[in-house]
Design an enzyme around this catalytic site. Structure first.
Site, PDB file in Angstrom:
ATOM      1  N   CYS A 346     -17.179   3.557   4.120  1.00 16.06           N
ATOM      2  CA  CYS A 346     -16.948   1.986   3.523  1.00 16.06           C
ATOM      3  C   CYS A 346     -17.835   1.309   3.512  1.00 16.06           C
ATOM      4  O   CYS A 346     -19.471   1.374   3.170  1.00 16.06           O
ATOM      5  CB  CYS A 346     -15.502   1.630   3.453  1.00 16.06           C
ATOM      6  SG  CYS A 346     -15.193  -0.001   2.803  1.00 16.06           S
ATOM      7  N   HIS A 482     -12.128   5.765   1.548  1.00 13.94           N
ATOM      8  CA  HIS A 482     -11.353   6.015   3.191  1.00 13.94           C
ATOM      9  C   HIS A 482     -10.876   7.519   3.563  1.00 13.94           C
ATOM     10  O   HIS A 482      -9.956   7.634   3.425  1.00 13.94           O
ATOM     11  CB  HIS A 482     -10.364   4.789   3.505  1.00 13.94           C
ATOM     12  CG  HIS A 482     -11.570   3.161   3.641  1.00 13.94           C
ATOM     13  ND1 HIS A 482     -11.814   3.011   4.860  1.00 13.94           N
ATOM     14  CD2 HIS A 482     -11.678   2.810   2.985  1.00 13.94           C
ATOM     15  CE1 HIS A 482     -12.297   1.825   4.341  1.00 13.94           C
ATOM     16  NE2 HIS A 482     -12.250   1.451   3.415  1.00 13.94           N
ATOM     17  N   GLU A 484     -10.295   9.152   5.889  1.00 12.05           N
ATOM     18  CA  GLU A 484      -8.954   8.765   7.069  1.00 12.05           C
ATOM     19  C   GLU A 484      -7.604   8.966   6.748  1.00 12.05           C
ATOM     20  O   GLU A 484      -7.080   9.791   7.563  1.00 12.05           O
ATOM     21  CB  GLU A 484      -9.669   8.190   7.981  1.00 12.05           C
ATOM     22  CG  GLU A 484      -9.348   6.765   7.683  1.00 12.05           C
ATOM     23  CD  GLU A 484     -10.593   5.834   6.906  1.00 12.05           C
ATOM     24  OE1 GLU A 484     -10.983   4.342   6.907  1.00 12.05           O
ATOM     25  OE2 GLU A 484     -11.212   6.780   6.786  1.00 12.05           O
TER      26      GLU A 484
END
Length: 522
Positions: A346, A482, A484
Site C-alpha cells: 500500500c 493488502h 496480509e
C-alpha cells in the site's frame, strides 16, 4: 464468528492505530476490528461486515428506522429497540450456520456493554437453554510479590454477570501460569460453575498452541454436551494441521530478521496482520522470522545505513499522512541500491514508486499529492472514480468523508506473465483486499516503465496499477493491496512466502541470520 464492540464509532476505519490497532478489511470492504483477522486466520472462514458490529452501527440503524417512521411513533428505548437491533444483527450474521460464536468486547460492568449483555440474556430466554451457552473470559492475575494467583477478579466479574441475569456455563480463566486444581475448585464453588467447566487459559509462547491446550482440557466436549450436538459429531476434532503449524514454529531450521518500517510501531497491533503474515511465510519453510520494528522518522533523522544495516529484508506497510513518509522513501532507496529484499504494501508501494521516480527516472520533486499537492511530478494521486467488482462506479473527492473515500475490499487483478509476481502466484488473475485512497498516476506509467520499473499487475480494466517490481533486483515487489489480510498459518500467502525465502537466501549469502539454525541443527 462475530465480534460485538461497545464503542460508539460506526467502525474502526477512522480510529487511530495508536488506540485501536490495525483496521482489518473483509472481502466485502468492511473496515472491522482486528479480532476478525484472528478469526479468519484461525478458522479459515471468510467473514463480512455482518460479523463486526459496534454500538455506533446499532444506534445508526435504529435512528434511521425512527426517522423513517418504522416504529410508528413509539418511544424509542434501549429495551426493546436497541436490544432487538442487536439480536437482529446476530441473526443476520449467523443465519445458515450450525453454530455461531459471538464475542462481546469490553469488560463486565461497563455501562456501554450493558445493552449487548441484555440482548444475549434475551436470546437465551427466547431460544432455550439448549440453544445458547455463555462462555466468560476472566482474568486470574499472578501476584508476584505474594507468589500466588488471585481469584477475586473472576469471582467479582461473575457476580456482576449474575446480577443482570447471566449465569456463565464455562469460565475461561486467563493467567500467566496454569490454574491449580485447588484454585479451580475455589472458583467453581464461588461462581456456581461446574469444576470441569473452569478452564485454565494460560499465556503461551506460541499462540497456535492455544487450540491444542483448550482441546486437552475438554472445552470442545463441553460445548457439544451443553448444546446437545452429540448426534451430529462423528469423531474427535482433527487437529493435525494445528500440530503441523506448532511443530514448524517450535522446530525451525533457519531464521531471518525482517525490518518493518512503519509509522505506528509503538503499538505493534497496528501491524498485526503484517506481523502474522510474515511469521506464516516463515512457517511454510520452517524459518523463524524475527521482526525489528523501525520508526520511519528514525531513518530520516539518522540515515538508512545506521538504521537498516544488517537486515535480511525490509518491509514497508500501509499508512496515511506525510509524517514519516520520507523515511519510507529512503528505506525503499536503501533496499533498492543495496540489493536487500524489499516488500512494499500500500503506502510502501507508493513510497517505492516515489523513490524510483526521483532517484532512477530523474523526476525531481516527485511525490504523492497526499503529501504535496504542489508536487511537479505527482506520481501518486487521488483518483476520482473507479469501478467496483460488482460493476458499479464509485466516486470520491478531497472533500469526501474519510470513512467513505477509499477503495475497499476484494478486487481482482491481472498478473503479467514472466514477472516474479506471476511466478509466485502461479495464476493469471488473483484477488486481493484493498484499503487506500491514492493510486499510481497513469500519466507517469510509460515514463517509469521506460526507466526500468515493471508494472507486474493491473486491475482487470487496465486502469489501476496494482503491483510493481524491479527485474534486476534480488527481490523487490510492491503492491497496492493488502495481501496480509488473506494469510493463514496453515497456508501462508505467496508474496510473504517468497519474501521470506528471499530474505533467507540473502542471509545465507551474507553469512548473517539465514542458515544459522540449519547449521546448528545439522
Amino acid at each position: 464468528m462475530m465480534k460485538l464492540d461497545p464503542y460508539i464509532n460506526v467502525d474502526p476505519g477512522t480510529m487511530s492505530p495508536f488506540q485501536h490497532g490495525e483496521v482489518y478489511v473483509t472481502d466485502d470492504g468492511a473496515e472491522t476490528d482486528l479480532d476478525l483477522g484472528h478469526y479468519e486466520r484461525f478458522v479459515n472462514v471468510r467473514l463480512s461486515g455482518k460479523n463486526s458490529i459496534t454500538t455506533g452501527k446499532i444506534y445508526e440503524s435504529v435512528i434511521a428506522k425512527e426517522r423513517r417512521g418504522d416504529y410508528l411513533g413509539a418511544t424509542v428505548q434501549v429495551i426493546p429497540h436497541i436490544t432487538d437491533e442487536i439480536k437482529r444483527c446476530i441473526d443476520a450474521a449467523t443465519q445458515g450456520f450450525d453454530l455461531g460464536l459471538v464475542e462481546i468486547g469490553g469488560t463486565v460492568g461497563d455501562i456501554e456493554s450493558l445493552p449487548f449483555l441484555e440482548a444475549i440474556r434475551q436470546i437465551r430466554t427466547d431460544r432455550g437453554a439448549e440453544k445458547a451457552m455463555f462462555i466468560h473470559l476472566t482474568l486470574v492475575p499472578w501476584i508476584a510479590a505474594a507468589g500466588e494467583l488471585k481469584t477475586k477478579p473472576t469471582q467479582h466479574s461473575v457476580k456482576e454477570l449474575r446480577s443482570i441475569g447471566i449465569q456463565p456455563d464455562v469460565l475461561l480463566c486467563r493467567s500467566e501460569q496454569p490454574l491449580p486444581d485447588s484454585e479451580r475448585r475455589k472458583i467453581a464453588s464461588f461462581t456456581n460453575v461446574s469444576e470441569k467447566a473452569v478452564i485454565s487459559v494460560v499465556d503461551m509462547d506460541n499462540i497456535h498452541k492455544i487450540p491444542l491446550w483448550l482441546d486437552a482440557q475438554g472445552l470442545d466436549d463441553l460445548v457439544v454436551e451443553r448444546l446437545r450436538l452429540a448426534d451430529r459429531v462423528t469423531e474427535r476434532a482433527d487437529l493435525t494441521e494445528w500440530l503441523d503449524v506448532v511443530d514448524a514454529a517450535e522446530n525451525p531450521v533457519d531464521e531471518v530478521t525482517i525490518g518493518v518500517v512503519g509509522k505506528y510501531v509503538d503499538h505493534k497491533d497496528a501491524y498485526k496482520s503484517v506481523a502474522e503474515a510474515l511469521r506464516h511465510g516463515g512457517l511454510r519453510q520452517r524459518t523463524r522470522v524475527n521482526l525489528e520494528w523501525i520508526e520511519s522518522q528514525d531513518i530520516e533523522r539518522d540515515g538508512a545505513e545506521s538504521v537498516l544495516g544488517g537486515l535480511d529484508g525490509i518491509l514497508v506497510p500501509g499508512g496515511f499522512g506525510d509524517r514519516g513518509f520520507e523515511g519510507k522513501v529512503l528505506a525503499s532507496k536503501y533496499a533498492r541500491e543495496q540489493g536487500i529484499p524489499y516488500f512494499g504494501i500500500c503506502y510502501g508501494m507508493q513510497a517505492a514508486v516515489v523513490d524510483f521516480a526521483r532517484h532512477v527516472a530523474g523526476l525531481e520533486g516527485a511525490n504523492s499529492t497526499e503529501n504535496d499537492r504542489q508536487s511537479p511530478h505527482p506520481v501518486i494521486g487521488l483518483i476520482t472514480e473507479w469501478r467496483t467488482t460488482s460493476g458499479e462506479i464509485e466516486r470520491r473527492s478531497e472533500d469526501s468523508d474519510m470513512g467513505g473515500t477509499m477503495r475497499l475490499g476484494l478486487q481482482e487483478q491481472r498478473i503479467k506473465p514472466g514477472t516474479r509476481a506471476h511466478a509466485l502466484y502461479g495464476q493469471d488473475v488473483v484477488a486481493e483486499r484493498h484499503r487506500h485512497r491514492y493510486e499510481f498516476n497513469n500519466r507517469y506509467r510509460t515514463q517509469l516503465e521506460d526507466a526500468g520499473l515493471v508494472v507486474s499487475a493491473k486491475s482487470l480494466d487496465d486502469l489501476l496499477v496494482e503491483m510493481v517490481e524491479l527485474p534486476d533486483h534480488p527481490w523487490f515487489i510492491a503492491c497496492q493491496a493488502h495481501p496480509e489480510f488473506q494469510s493463514t498459518p496453515r497456508s501462508g500467502h505467496p508474496l510473504f512466502i517468497g519474501f521470506v525465502r528471499a530474505a533467507r537466501e540473502r542471509g545465507a549469502g551474507e553469512g548473517q541470520a539465514g542458515g544459522k539454525l540449519k547449521e546448528a541443527t545439522a
